[in-house]
Design a protein around this motif. Structure first.
Motif, mmCIF file in Angstrom:
data_model
loop_
_atom_site.group_PDB
_atom_site.id
_atom_site.type_symbol
_atom_site.label_atom_id
_atom_site.label_comp_id
_atom_site.label_asym_id
_atom_site.label_seq_id
_atom_site.Cartn_x
_atom_site.Cartn_y
_atom_site.Cartn_z
ATOM 1 N N UNK A 532 0.838 -1.207 0.000
ATOM 2 C CA UNK A 532 0.000 0.000 0.000
ATOM 3 C C UNK A 532 0.869 1.251 0.000
ATOM 4 N N UNK A 533 1.874 1.263 0.872
ATOM 5 C CA UNK A 533 2.742 2.436 0.980
ATOM 6 C C UNK A 533 3.545 2.660 -0.301
ATOM 7 N N UNK A 534 3.989 1.566 -0.921
ATOM 8 C CA UNK A 534 4.720 1.702 -2.186
ATOM 9 C C UNK A 534 3.808 2.255 -3.274
ATOM 10 N N UNK A 535 2.528 1.856 -3.261
ATOM 11 C CA UNK A 535 1.568 2.395 -4.232
ATOM 12 C C UNK A 535 1.315 3.872 -3.983
ATOM 13 N N UNK A 536 1.202 4.247 -2.705
ATOM 14 C CA UNK A 536 1.004 5.662 -2.355
ATOM 15 C C UNK A 536 2.211 6.484 -2.780
ATOM 16 N N UNK A 537 3.391 5.897 -2.738
ATOM 17 C CA UNK A 537 4.632 6.613 -3.031
ATOM 18 C C UNK A 537 4.689 7.143 -4.456
ATOM 19 N N UNK A 538 3.856 6.619 -5.351
ATOM 20 C CA UNK A 538 3.822 7.184 -6.706
ATOM 21 C C UNK A 538 3.401 8.656 -6.674
ATOM 22 N N UNK A 539 2.637 9.054 -5.657
ATOM 23 C CA UNK A 539 2.157 10.434 -5.631
ATOM 24 C C UNK A 539 2.504 11.217 -4.386
ATOM 25 N N UNK A 540 3.008 10.526 -3.338
ATOM 26 C CA UNK A 540 3.300 11.203 -2.079
ATOM 27 C C UNK A 540 4.609 10.703 -1.494
ATOM 28 N N UNK A 541 5.157 11.481 -0.581
ATOM 29 C CA UNK A 541 6.326 11.078 0.186
ATOM 30 C C UNK A 541 5.823 10.449 1.477
ATOM 31 N N UNK A 542 5.861 9.112 1.563
ATOM 32 C CA UNK A 542 5.261 8.429 2.714
ATOM 33 C C UNK A 542 6.026 8.696 4.000
ATOM 34 N N UNK A 543 7.278 9.136 3.901
ATOM 35 C CA UNK A 543 8.035 9.432 5.114
ATOM 36 C C UNK A 543 7.447 10.622 5.859
ATOM 37 N N UNK A 544 6.601 11.394 5.181
ATOM 38 C CA UNK A 544 5.998 12.561 5.810
ATOM 39 C C UNK A 544 4.554 12.303 6.239
#
Length: 550
Positions: A532-544
């Motif tokens: 899920x996080x890798x998919x979100x990473x296409x559009x967002x910086x998950x570290x934030x």
């Protein structure tokens, strides 16, 4: 007029024309009053006068043809003697057993000929089963001496190497009997024979001087270690995975020639079991078939554990000097050096298909440049009655693909099916630590196919499960088609990362979009949440993002 009606299941029809042909053939028997043969149902309904013909005569007529037979009935041209069969399977591994199981369900008289490893083939005897058993044993030893938590102090481990190998042998013997021999022990139509098969012509093979004939042949002879042609190698007592896994006396050290997946799995398992390990690789990095970031992650961990890796070193000569083996190597800078091995040399330089003793030149079977038998998606060769499956063919070399191919080859050969192998979403795993797993395309492959793509790479340091476990080695990488948002590929480097890849394979197969992956629910503090996080990473910086944010 009295009539009897019989209903028969027919094997071998491939079209409506076949059904018409059988009807015409049966109409020549004056005792048959009416026939209805259906290609789609694979059936024959026949009304006949029992005073003029019989059920046995009707079956004999159908079974006397070249391509058709009545399911469950033994035809004269299939096993009328001790050397005639419907199907001859050459090989005794997973593909061969899968084919034999399907053949038995179709009522085919089958001969399985095996001439190399014990029945069961590479996987159970010298491949998947023993290697993964030793890998798990090595992991147990490693975790007894290493901890990710400052508050836990490992007390060390006492390794009984000989016992580990004996337990491995016992496991192999148990599974070989339970999952292979016992499965076919009650088959009525299967004959199993030890020996080496050689084609005399496209319908005849010879084994130990005796000829055997069949309507169809299935070649499933697998592959074996490719021994490189290097001066002096044939003069030393080298090992392959076949002989290494049975060595009960722990060697002081081993030098592994080759850094493909076999060499790397051996290296990590034996290093953790207390063997000093060196790897000589003639290319620039380990696991050269994958992208450089995967190689780098593996090399970092392996060097950390004390494994010596020599990339761009090419062995040019082997020399035995008393108890030492001298390996003469060309170095990356062009100079030469001598490497001394006091233990064993293990050859893991890839595999080659087992085709050279089969007399394939006698039948004109087409091979690839690498010597594999050339097959299409239906496992057909250039000869209509010969099929090939598993590692001997130009298909992915995995036990699960081999088993699948064995099944569909028999279905295609005898039931008129048109089953095809589609490996576009095939999942695979390399059982190192961290594991490497993949499905679909990587970046280089997507670019080569002209697919517009984008890559998302999530380091495990941003996955809550990895953070909580104090083990953030690796990453999850997704490749999407930018025009469709569909996932076209995935690569995972992570502890137990292989457990993630089936979900990603299914996403590729069924056209799941990256947005759908990002919007799905995943249990918190699972490694799967990393998808899920890798998919979100296409559009967002998950570290934030917050832990539970999406």
């Amino acid at each position: 007029m009295y009539k009897e009606i019989i209903n028969l299941d027919i094997i071998g029809m491939t079209c409506d024309h076949c059904a018409t042909g059988i009807e015409k053939l049966l109409s020549k028997n004056e005792g048959i009053k009416e026939t209805n043969v259906s290609y789609t149902k694979a059936t024959c309904e026949c009304a006949y006068d029992p005073s003029k013909t019989s059920k046995e005569e009707i079956i004999k007529t159908i079974n006397g043809t070249k391509n058709y037979r009545v399911k469950g009935e033994i035809p004269e041209n299939g096993s009328g003697g001790n050397n005639q069969f419907n199907l001859i399977i050459i090989g005794g591994g997973s593909a061969a057993f899968s084919a034999a199981i399907k053949a038995e369900s179709l009522g085919l008289t089958t001969l399985m000929i095996n001439g190399r490893l014990d029945f069961g083939g590479t996987c159970v005897n010298v491949g998947c089963v023993p290697s993964k058993n030793l890998i798990r044993a090595g992991e147990a030893a490693y975790h007894s001496t290493h901890s990710n938590f400052a508050g836990i102090k490992p007390r060390g481990v006492d390794i009984d190497f000989a016992q580990i190998i004996k337990d491995k042998k016992r496991l192999v013997a148990t599974l070989q009997e339970k999952k292979y021999m016992n499965v076919v022990s009650d088959f009525e139509n299967l004959t199993m024979l030890k020996g080496w098969a050689k084609f005399k012509d496209s319908k005849t093979i010879e084994v130990d001087g005796k000829e055997y004939k069949a309507l169809k042949f299935l070649i499933a002879t697998g592959a074996t270690t490719n021994i490189p042609n290097i001066e002096g190698l044939d003069k030393i007592d080298y090992l392959t995975n076949v002989s290494l896994f049975d060595l009960e006396e722990k060697p002081e050290s081993i030098t592994i020639m080759g850094a493909g997946y076999i060499g790397l799995e051996i290296a990590m398992a034996y290093n953790r079991l207390g063997v000093k390990v060196r790897i000589i690789e003639f290319t620039d990095r380990v696991l050269r078939s994958q992208m450089p970031d995967i190689s780098e992650a593996l090399e970092t961990q392996m060097r950390k554990e004390g494994i010596e890796i020599l990339p761009n070193f090419r062995a040019v000569k082997f020399e035995q000097k008393e108890e030492e083996i001298i390996i003469h190597c060309k170095c990356p800078d062009g100079s030469f050096t001598e490497i001394v091995e006091n233990g064993k040399v293990v050859i893991a330089t890839g595999t080659k298909p087992n085709t050279h003793t089969m007399g394939l030149q006698n039948v004109g079977l087409e091979l690839t440049k690498t010597g594999h038998i050339l097959v299409n998606e239906k496992m057909e060769t250039n000869l209509v009655n010969i099929y090939a499956v598993g590692d001997v063919a130009n298909t992915p070399a995995y036990v699960y693909t081999a088993a699948f191919e064995g099944k569909i080859a028999v279905e295609n050969a005898f039931s008129g099916a048109e089953n095809k192998a589609d490996y576009s979403s095939l999942p695979w795993v390399v059982f190192t630590d961290p594991q490497v797993a993949g499905a679909g395309l990587d970046e280089a492959q997507a670019e080569a196919e002209g697919i517009p793509f984008e890559v998302s790479k999530l380091e495990l340091k941003d996955v809550p499960r990895a953070i909580a476990a104090n083990d953030t080695r690796g990453f999850i990488k997704l490749i999407r088609n930018t025009e469709t948002d569909k996932l076209v590929g995935a690569r995972v480097v992570a502890p137990e990362g292989g457990e993630l890849i089936q979900q990603l394979s299914m996403a590729i197969k069924y056209g799941i979009t990256v947005k759908e992956l990002a919007d799905s629910f995943y249990p918190y503090l699972t490694l799967g949440e990393g998808i899920k996080l890798a998919a979100i990473t296409f559009g967002k910086d998950v570290s934030e993002l917050s832990c539970c944010a999406s």
